[in-house]
Write a protein that holds these residues in place. Structure first.
Motif, PDB file in Angstrom:
ATOM      1  N   UNK A  65       0.849  -1.193   0.000  1.00  0.00           N
ATOM      2  CA  UNK A  65       0.000   0.000   0.000  1.00  0.00           C
ATOM      3  C   UNK A  65       0.883   1.241   0.000  1.00  0.00           C
ATOM      4  N   UNK A  66       0.526   2.214  -0.805  1.00  0.00           N
ATOM      5  CA  UNK A  66       1.239   3.487  -0.878  1.00  0.00           C
ATOM      6  C   UNK A  66       0.349   4.609  -0.351  1.00  0.00           C
ATOM      7  N   UNK A  67       0.850   5.384   0.606  1.00  0.00           N
ATOM      8  CA  UNK A  67       0.199   6.617   1.035  1.00  0.00           C
ATOM      9  C   UNK A  67       1.147   7.776   0.712  1.00  0.00           C
ATOM     10  N   UNK A  68       0.689   8.992   0.868  1.00  0.00           N
ATOM     11  CA  UNK A  68       1.548  10.129   0.550  1.00  0.00           C
ATOM     12  C   UNK A  68       2.332  10.670   1.718  1.00  0.00           C
ATOM     13  N   UNK A  69       1.848  10.434   2.927  1.00  0.00           N
ATOM     14  CA  UNK A  69       2.489  11.010   4.106  1.00  0.00           C
ATOM     15  C   UNK A  69       3.702  10.195   4.541  1.00  0.00           C
ATOM     16  N   UNK A  70       4.839  10.860   4.790  1.00  0.00           N
ATOM     17  CA  UNK A  70       5.052  12.305   4.785  1.00  0.00           C
ATOM     18  C   UNK A  70       5.408  12.851   3.399  1.00  0.00           C
ATOM     19  N   UNK A 107      14.156   7.239  11.906  1.00  0.00           N
ATOM     20  CA  UNK A 107      13.259   8.358  12.202  1.00  0.00           C
ATOM     21  C   UNK A 107      11.973   8.251  11.394  1.00  0.00           C
ATOM     22  N   UNK A 108      12.101   7.881  10.116  1.00  0.00           N
ATOM     23  CA  UNK A 108      10.917   7.724   9.278  1.00  0.00           C
ATOM     24  C   UNK A 108      10.039   6.586   9.735  1.00  0.00           C
ATOM     25  N   UNK A 109      10.655   5.479  10.123  1.00  0.00           N
ATOM     26  CA  UNK A 109       9.897   4.330  10.629  1.00  0.00           C
ATOM     27  C   UNK A 109       9.153   4.698  11.908  1.00  0.00           C
ATOM     28  N   UNK A 110       9.862   5.362  12.822  1.00  0.00           N
ATOM     29  CA  UNK A 110       9.260   5.733  14.106  1.00  0.00           C
ATOM     30  C   UNK A 110       8.112   6.709  13.911  1.00  0.00           C
TER      31      UNK A 110
END
Length: 422
Positions: A65-70, A107-110
């Motif tokens: 699944x792809x979302x835009x955030x961030x 940081x992105x994972x968290x």
């Protein structure tokens, strides 16, 4: 959700003694209070759902699944994306790292885990294989694993550097990680916009041959075998790919794979009108490929079905076909399309709920007394229209908008939260 009774649902769960039986299911405070062929219970606080003719199973899990955030919240943020997932029956998703910036550090994972911890749908971040998805240097794989990354992929940016892919497979082996490979040799695919074949020739469009996918799969199978590492192929689309993976499994290579649900029902002939809503990557192939994919699902070669949910704002789709972005939204249409492909409810549950969790070594939610509730209730015969009023996504890039679909998700339960739609 306090006290809830599903009455007369057919349970699909191979590990349950009630598998393929019509049962009543009583839920109290987010846990299974009782499961039996008939449950006699009442009370003012009891909500009863008549599930006759419906199926109940562990909630679906999407590996792609792809979302835009961030970065691109205007097409889909974490809230709208998970709401769309719930409406499609998904209680878990593996979220692609193709954001801005990409998820290539702890940081992105968290950030994703912290933002989604209270949502009904469990969100498992996928970390990048390479820094910035550039295909040059390995990202912080071990740090991301410790932070909660469930596996690693560069999304639809293929790893063209064979040495980098080999090092990634070897490195993650040391801590039980898993590499998701998007199989495409970009030097062969070139600037193709659709499947290379009769239809692309007729339309005068540059095509992406099956060979681009098959060469990439062959290379990665050799690398996985050499490194004695596991590998998972995302969204295979060709008959040749199915055969390569079938032979690799027979040989004992640790390989799994999935297919996007739209590749089970659509062919490149849908592009005859240059409708950008059908522009996806990998591209829609031929009927021969569709038949091979369905056969691969049935014989166990293909392990899972994914939505490949890829939202885009209108300005990225309402343009000339050549410059339109690849991808469609698919979380809400995954179940109806799988049914349209002729798959049974039992096979759909296997490929969309059980196997995806097994690939990621996640526990399979059960249906024993005292178990935490994680389920989806769906009616394979009920029809509904996918339109603006029923679309939960921020985006509307789907060829199925304003179409009547057969197969409806009625209820979803997870983490003591309950979603129900008439």
């Amino acid at each position: 959700m306090n006290k809830l009774l599903f009455r007369s649902a057919t349970l699909i769960h191979p590990e349950s003694k009630f598998h393929n039986q019509v049962v009543d299911l009583l839920i109290l405070d987010g846990k299974i209070e009782d499961i039996a062929q008939t449950i006699d219970v009442n009370g003012d606080d009891l909500e009863i759902i008549n599930a006759e003719g419906c199926f109940i199973s562990t909630g679906f899990f999407d590996l792609n699944a792809n979302f835009g955030e961030p970065g691109n919240e205007t097409c889909e943020d974490l809230i709208s994306g998970t709401q769309t997932a719930v409406a499609g029956g998904f209680t878990g998703i593996a979220l692609q790292p193709a954001t801005e910036p990409p998820v290539h550090s702890k940081a992105g994972v968290s950030y994703i885990l912290n933002r989604t911890s209270s949502y009904l749908t469990d969100v498992y971040p996928l970390g990048c294989i390479s820094y910035n998805r550039a295909g040059k240097d390995l990202a912080e794989l071990y740090d991301m694993k410790l932070a909660g990354a469930i596996a690693f992929t560069d999304g639809t940016s293929p790893i063209n550097d064979s040495g980098l892919m080999s090092r990634a497979l070897l490195y993650v082996k040391g801590f039980g990680g898993l590499i998701f490979s998007y199989p495409e040799d970009t030097s062969i695919a070139g600037k193709g916009k659709m499947n290379e074949g009769i239809v692309s020739t007729y339309l005068g469009m540059k095509g992406i041959p099956n060979l681009a996918e098959e060469v990439s799969i062959s290379r990665d199978l050799y690398l996985a075998e050499y490194n004695e590492s596991k590998i998972h192929f995302s969204t295979i689309s060709c008959a040749g790919s199915v055969e390569l993976i079938r032979k690799a499994k027979e040989k004992g290579i640790q390989v799994t794979c999935d297919v996007a649900v739209h590749h089970l029902v659509l062919t490149d002939e849908a592009l005859s009108g240059f409708d950008t809503q059908y522009k996806v990557r990998p591209p829609l192939r031929t009927q021969n490929d569709v038949d091979a994919l369905i056969a691969g699902l049935k014989d166990g070669t293909i392990d899972a079905i994914v939505s490949q949910h890829t939202p885009h704002e209108i300005e990225f789709k309402d343009v000339e076909f050549e410059i339109a972005s690849f991808g469609i939204i698919g979380l809400q249409t995954a179940l109806p399309l799988a049914l349209k492909a002729g798959l049974s409810p039992a096979l759909i549950v296997e490929k969309m709920a059980i196997n995806p969790r097994q690939i990621l070594h996640l526990p399979i939610p059960g249906f024993e007394k005292g178990d935490e509730v994680n389920l989806v209730l769906f009616n394979p015969e009920e029809e509904w229209t996918f339109e603006a009023s029923t679309n939960k996504s921020k985006s509307a890039n789907s060829p199925f908008i304003n179409h009547k679909l057969k197969g409806k998700v009625l209820a979803v339960c997870n983490k003591k939260q309950f979603y129900y739609q008439q």
